[in-house]
Motif scaffolding. Structure first.
Motif, PDB file in Angstrom:
ATOM      1  N   LYS A 130      -3.733  22.668 -57.367  1.00  0.00           N
ATOM      2  CA  LYS A 130      -4.503  23.902 -57.546  1.00  0.00           C
ATOM      3  C   LYS A 130      -3.654  25.130 -57.868  1.00  0.00           C
ATOM      4  CE  LYS A 130      -8.482  22.604 -54.805  1.00  0.00           C
ATOM      5  NZ  LYS A 130      -9.686  22.980 -55.484  1.00  0.00           N
ATOM      6  N   ASN A 131      -2.350  25.111 -57.513  1.00  0.00           N
ATOM      7  CA  ASN A 131      -1.556  26.327 -57.715  1.00  0.00           C
ATOM      8  C   ASN A 131      -0.651  26.298 -58.949  1.00  0.00           C
ATOM      9  OD1 ASN A 131       0.733  24.860 -56.983  1.00  0.00           O
ATOM     10  ND2 ASN A 131       1.157  26.032 -55.134  1.00  0.00           N
ATOM     11  N   GLY A 132      -0.890  25.359 -59.842  1.00  0.00           N
ATOM     12  CA  GLY A 132      -0.115  25.326 -61.082  1.00  0.00           C
ATOM     13  C   GLY A 132       1.109  24.442 -61.024  1.00  0.00           C
ATOM     14  N   GLY A 133       1.127  23.523 -60.061  1.00  0.00           N
ATOM     15  CA  GLY A 133       2.248  22.585 -59.968  1.00  0.00           C
ATOM     16  C   GLY A 133       2.433  21.804 -61.260  1.00  0.00           C
ATOM     17  N   THR A 134       3.647  21.356 -61.497  1.00  0.00           N
ATOM     18  CA  THR A 134       3.977  20.615 -62.720  1.00  0.00           C
ATOM     19  C   THR A 134       3.155  19.332 -62.825  1.00  0.00           C
ATOM     20  OG1 THR A 134       6.210  21.518 -62.700  1.00  0.00           O
ATOM     21  CG2 THR A 134       5.876  19.496 -63.963  1.00  0.00           C
ATOM     22  N   ILE A 135       2.708  19.047 -64.035  1.00  0.00           N
ATOM     23  CA  ILE A 135       1.969  17.812 -64.347  1.00  0.00           C
ATOM     24  C   ILE A 135       2.828  17.011 -65.301  1.00  0.00           C
ATOM     25  CG2 ILE A 135      -0.120  16.843 -65.382  1.00  0.00           C
ATOM     26  CD1 ILE A 135      -1.449  19.620 -64.732  1.00  0.00           C
ATOM     27  N   ILE A 136       3.075  15.756 -64.982  1.00  0.00           N
ATOM     28  CA  ILE A 136       3.882  14.903 -65.866  1.00  0.00           C
ATOM     29  C   ILE A 136       3.002  13.837 -66.516  1.00  0.00           C
ATOM     30  CG2 ILE A 136       5.982  15.277 -64.519  1.00  0.00           C
ATOM     31  CD1 ILE A 136       5.584  12.349 -63.480  1.00  0.00           C
ATOM     32  N   LEU A 137       3.401  13.396 -67.696  1.00  0.00           N
ATOM     33  CA  LEU A 137       2.782  12.232 -68.325  1.00  0.00           C
ATOM     34  C   LEU A 137       3.709  11.053 -68.045  1.00  0.00           C
ATOM     35  CD1 LEU A 137       1.416  13.575 -71.736  1.00  0.00           C
ATOM     36  CD2 LEU A 137       0.287  13.431 -69.513  1.00  0.00           C
ATOM     37  N   LYS A 138       3.353  10.322 -67.008  1.00  0.00           N
ATOM     38  CA  LYS A 138       4.190   9.228 -66.528  1.00  0.00           C
ATOM     39  C   LYS A 138       4.501   8.238 -67.658  1.00  0.00           C
ATOM     40  CE  LYS A 138       4.374   6.002 -62.697  1.00  0.00           C
ATOM     41  NZ  LYS A 138       3.642   5.446 -61.556  1.00  0.00           N
ATOM     42  N   GLY A 139       5.771   7.907 -67.797  1.00  0.00           N
ATOM     43  CA  GLY A 139       6.206   6.951 -68.809  1.00  0.00           C
ATOM     44  C   GLY A 139       6.396   7.546 -70.202  1.00  0.00           C
ATOM     45  N   SER A 140       6.078   8.836 -70.384  1.00  0.00           N
ATOM     46  CA  SER A 140       6.147   9.424 -71.727  1.00  0.00           C
ATOM     47  C   SER A 140       7.576   9.585 -72.228  1.00  0.00           C
ATOM     48  CB  SER A 140       5.416  10.767 -71.759  1.00  0.00           C
ATOM     49  OG  SER A 140       6.013  11.700 -70.881  1.00  0.00           O
ATOM     50  N   HIS A 141       8.561   9.475 -71.348  1.00  0.00           N
ATOM     51  CA  HIS A 141       9.962   9.541 -71.801  1.00  0.00           C
ATOM     52  C   HIS A 141      10.324   8.326 -72.652  1.00  0.00           C
ATOM     53  CE1 HIS A 141      10.043   7.109 -68.190  1.00  0.00           C
ATOM     54  NE2 HIS A 141      11.270   6.707 -68.490  1.00  0.00           N
ATOM     55  N   LEU A 142       9.475   7.294 -72.624  1.00  0.00           N
ATOM     56  CA  LEU A 142       9.706   6.078 -73.401  1.00  0.00           C
ATOM     57  C   LEU A 142       8.903   6.044 -74.694  1.00  0.00           C
ATOM     58  CD1 LEU A 142       9.569   3.548 -70.413  1.00  0.00           C
ATOM     59  CD2 LEU A 142      11.607   4.521 -71.511  1.00  0.00           C
ATOM     60  N   TRP A 143       8.073   7.045 -74.929  1.00  0.00           N
ATOM     61  CA  TRP A 143       7.224   7.067 -76.114  1.00  0.00           C
ATOM     62  C   TRP A 143       8.053   7.180 -77.381  1.00  0.00           C
ATOM     63  CZ3 TRP A 143       2.749  11.057 -75.056  1.00  0.00           C
ATOM     64  CH2 TRP A 143       1.951  10.575 -74.019  1.00  0.00           C
ATOM     65  N   GLY A 144       7.420   6.793 -78.489  1.00  0.00           N
ATOM     66  CA  GLY A 144       8.001   7.005 -79.805  1.00  0.00           C
ATOM     67  C   GLY A 144       7.788   8.448 -80.226  1.00  0.00           C
ATOM     68  N   ASN A 145       7.653   8.675 -81.522  1.00  0.00           N
ATOM     69  CA  ASN A 145       7.544  10.028 -82.053  1.00  0.00           C
ATOM     70  C   ASN A 145       6.148  10.639 -81.947  1.00  0.00           C
ATOM     71  OD1 ASN A 145      10.234  10.342 -82.790  1.00  0.00           O
ATOM     72  ND2 ASN A 145       9.926   9.269 -84.717  1.00  0.00           N
ATOM     73  N   GLN A 146       5.182   9.910 -81.364  1.00  0.00           N
ATOM     74  CA  GLN A 146       3.836  10.486 -81.308  1.00  0.00           C
ATOM     75  C   GLN A 146       3.795  11.706 -80.389  1.00  0.00           C
ATOM     76  OE1 GLN A 146       4.609   7.554 -79.690  1.00  0.00           O
ATOM     77  NE2 GLN A 146       3.305   7.242 -77.909  1.00  0.00           N
TER      78      GLN A 146
END
Length: 150
Positions: free
Chosen positions: A55-71
């Protein structure tokens, strides 16, 4: 990462009513095809009395996105795949510069405070030039104070 350099050091203060930050990777300043080895590592320290909450603006991560290609992530990826980090004050999250993430919206009546230190490989240009960002008179004073303490 061996022989890393401090690339950026800043405070993040998300006030009440602020909207979510756009998704980004901290290493986007290094042009390269993905997936790729990291060129840097980011740390985010949760401060303040509440730390990070959804609720207070904490960081949101896209889990596993460090392994993504160029999309590029889409706007609805946060809703579908986003993981809001809940972190008590004083805790830290550490991740590669290729991880997609954003600050969330702050729907509370208190600010959310953090410090982020980002590091890069020694052969990558730093985001902030630490040598030029501190005025010479401040450096001289710090050096004098350091000698006085020894």
């Amino acid at each position: 990462i061996k022989n890393y350099l401090l690339s950026a050091l800043l405070a993040i203060d998300i006030h009440s009513g602020e909207t979510p930050q756009p998704l980004h990777c901290d290493g986007q300043y290094v042009v390269r095809n993905r997936p790729s080895p990291p060129m840097g590592v980011s740390t985010i320290w949760a401060l303040g009395e509440d730390g990070f909450t959804p609720k207070n603006g904490g960081t949101i991560i896209l889990k596993g996105s460090h392994l993504w290609g160029n999309q590029m992530p889409k706007e609805d990826d946060v809703a579908k795949h986003g993981v809001p980090l809940e972190m008590p004050p004083g805790s830290v999250v550490i991740f590669f510069d290729t991880l997609w993430h954003c600050g969330g919206a702050n729907v509370t009546d208190k600010p959310r405070l953090a410090i982020t230190a980002q590091y890069c490989q020694p052969y990558v240009r730093q985001q902030e030039n630490m040598v030029l960002s501190v005025p010479p008179n401040v450096v001289q004073n710090l050096m004098k104070n350091n000698k006085d303490e020894k």
